[in-house]
Design an enzyme around this catalytic site. Structure first.
Site, PDB file in Angstrom:
ATOM      1  N   HIS A 104      32.098 -45.768  71.177  1.00  0.00           N
ATOM      2  CA  HIS A 104      32.487 -45.327  72.515  1.00  0.00           C
ATOM      3  C   HIS A 104      33.824 -45.909  72.971  1.00  0.00           C
ATOM      4  O   HIS A 104      34.468 -45.313  73.843  1.00  0.00           O
ATOM      5  CB  HIS A 104      31.400 -45.681  73.531  1.00  0.00           C
ATOM      6  N   GLY A 105      34.225 -47.021  72.432  1.00  0.00           N
ATOM      7  CA  GLY A 105      35.503 -47.549  72.875  1.00  0.00           C
ATOM      8  C   GLY A 105      35.828 -48.899  72.277  1.00  0.00           C
ATOM      9  O   GLY A 105      34.938 -49.640  71.835  1.00  0.00           O
TER      10      GLY A 105
END
Length: 482
Positions: free
Chosen positions: A326-327
């Site tokens: 996700h990041g």
């Protein structure tokens, strides 16, 4: 190009008319039109990254073709790992280069060594995490001989860049989506009508729910030091509905748009906030990504077949990787670890497949036990979302310290707080419609089939009015950054 933009409102009818009235008699022409439309759609954001999609397409098409003729096991593995390293290499460079460099420098600084290195001003290509996993599914499935490789480059290119789900999913498996590009498509009125319903509800989720919740979530999170604990709880709740409305709204629009062109994409969200435990939540949230990790990471690692240590290891691996996907921030890794901790007791007690049925099936309201289970699961989810939204670990820690202070019993207050009352009212309407439609693939599916026509039309017109009333912001989808 944003789904919630005038550009897309013009683009979609043009492509639809060309697809069904100009290219309808030639399957290859339809596929070619999809490729051109998809490249225009993606290039509208930044045409420079079209070369990245094209290169990824060429690499995996060529490797898939070679895998079909290569029998030598070593050479097959080399081909597979070439695809994996090329795809993950691009993903790692664009998404994680600065993260690893910063942490490398910090690690050596801890021991008193100063390393000078410059970070790069890298633009993250929209959707790279999604189409990378989609092309990888093709190569892996061809390698495992679950799928025959295609010789039709245009059909394969259309599979990779299919514009409805190109930039934020659902992440489609090659075994499911690719064969649809070889089948003659016929316009199905009923499928198209239901697709329009799903698009309508997706736009409502994005424009009315997500964008309005974002206004207050951003205000509270960005100024969290100025607010009391109860206000921060409210901010976490706004973000909880923002991210669900934003991402599931995108998925609804993508799936509905695909149906207009005769394609079926898999359901990506199945009313996750009505889940009765964390295991059920993860079966209902971002289904395409979670099943991808299950099939291509969790099961190859041994899944839950081994002893307790292996089960714990594999659970943490899949949740930590999901968080990191996700990041490039430690907050996402902690979010993943926290969900792993939620999940472990359920898995170790063999209760992770307990809730496979529909909550309150055949009943209008849940039982008291179901209600408590849903509220408990929802509370744990909201708590985890705080790490997901926080700027860094320090921000998350300060946010939580304030929540668990005595100020949590104070009245929530923030600037222009009265403006939030209409949004809260809309959230109530949203939850009711989602609850009533929870047995369908999207909230309006069963309502569109079973309800009285006048009531149904009243709901549609009300939703249209609210979309137009709140439709001026054109906020970017959250998951474009992933």
């Amino acid at each position: 190009m944003l789904f919630n933009s005038i550009d897309f409102a013009i683009f979609l009818p043009i492509v639809f008319l060309l697809y069904w009235f100009v290219a309808n008699k030639n399957l290859k022409l339809q596929n070619f039109l999809i490729v051109i439309a998809s490249y225009v759609f993606y290039g509208w954001w930044d045409w420079r990254f079209l070369t990245l999609i094209l290169f990824s397409t060429l690499v995996d098409y060529s490797i898939g073709y070679r895998l079909n003729t290569e029998e030598n096991k070593l050479k097959r593995k080399v081909l597979l790992w070439t695809s994996i390293l090329v795809n993950l290499g691009f993903l790692g460079f664009f998404k994680y280069y600065n993260f690893f460099l910063d942490n490398f420098i910090s690690a050596f600084s801890f021991f008193g060594m100063v390393i000078k290195a410059n970070t790069l001003n890298i633009i993250l290509p929209v959707g790279i995490s999604f189409y990378t996993f989609q092309t990888l599914s093709y190569t892996i499935d061809v390698y495992k001989k679950k799928l025959e490789p295609t010789k039709d480059f245009i059909a394969f290119a259309a599979f990779v860049c299919f514009f409805p789900q190109l930039v934020a999913g659902p992440i489609e498996r090659a075994t499911h989506l690719l064969p649809q590009f070889f089948n003659k498509r016929h316009f199905d009125y009923h499928k198209a009508i239901d697709g329009m319903r799903q698009i309508l509800w997706g736009l409502f989720k994005k424009i009315v729910i997500a964008d309005n919740c974002a206004e207050f979530a951003n205000q509270i999170f960005n100024n969290s030091a100025d607010y009391n604990g109860s206000t921060l709880v409210l901010g976490a709740l706004f973000f909880t509905f923002q991210i669900y409305g934003d991402f599931s709204g995108y998925s609804d629009i993508a799936i509905g748009t695909s149906r207009l062109f005769g394609f079926d994409l898999k359901q990506n969200f199945a009313f996750p906030y009505f889940s009765r435990d964390i295991a059920e939540f993860w079966r209902r949230w971002h289904i395409s990504l979670n099943t991808w990790f299950r099939d291509y990471l969790y099961i190859p690692l041994g899944g839950s077949r081994g002893g307790t240590k292996m089960k714990i290891r594999n659970t943490f691996v899949i949740f930590l990787v999901s968080g990191f996907w996700h990041g490039a921030n430690w907050t996402f890794i902690i979010w993943g670890a926290l969900n792993a901790l939620y999940f472990l007791p359920i898995m170790l007690s063999n209760n992770n497949r307990k809730h496979l049925d529909l909550v309150a099936e055949g009943r209008f309201l849940p039982s008291f036990k179901e209600l408590i289970s849903m509220l408990t699961t929802f509370t744990l989810t909201v708590f985890a979302w705080i790490f997901f939204r926080a700027e860094n670990l320090g921000h998350a820690w300060d946010y939580l310290k304030t929540i668990f202070s005595s100020s949590i019993i104070n009245t929530p207050y923030f600037e222009n707080g009265k403006k939030a009352i209409p949004t809260i009212t809309l959230l109530v309407f949203f939850i009711i419609i989602e609850w009533l439609g929870r047995s369908g693939k999207h909230a309006l599916e069963k309502i569109g089939i079973n309800w009285n026509r006048k009531v149904r039309l009243a709901i549609y017109y009300s939703i249209c009015f609210l979309i137009f009333w709140y439709g001026g912001k054109q906020e970017t989808f959250i998951y474009f950054q992933f």
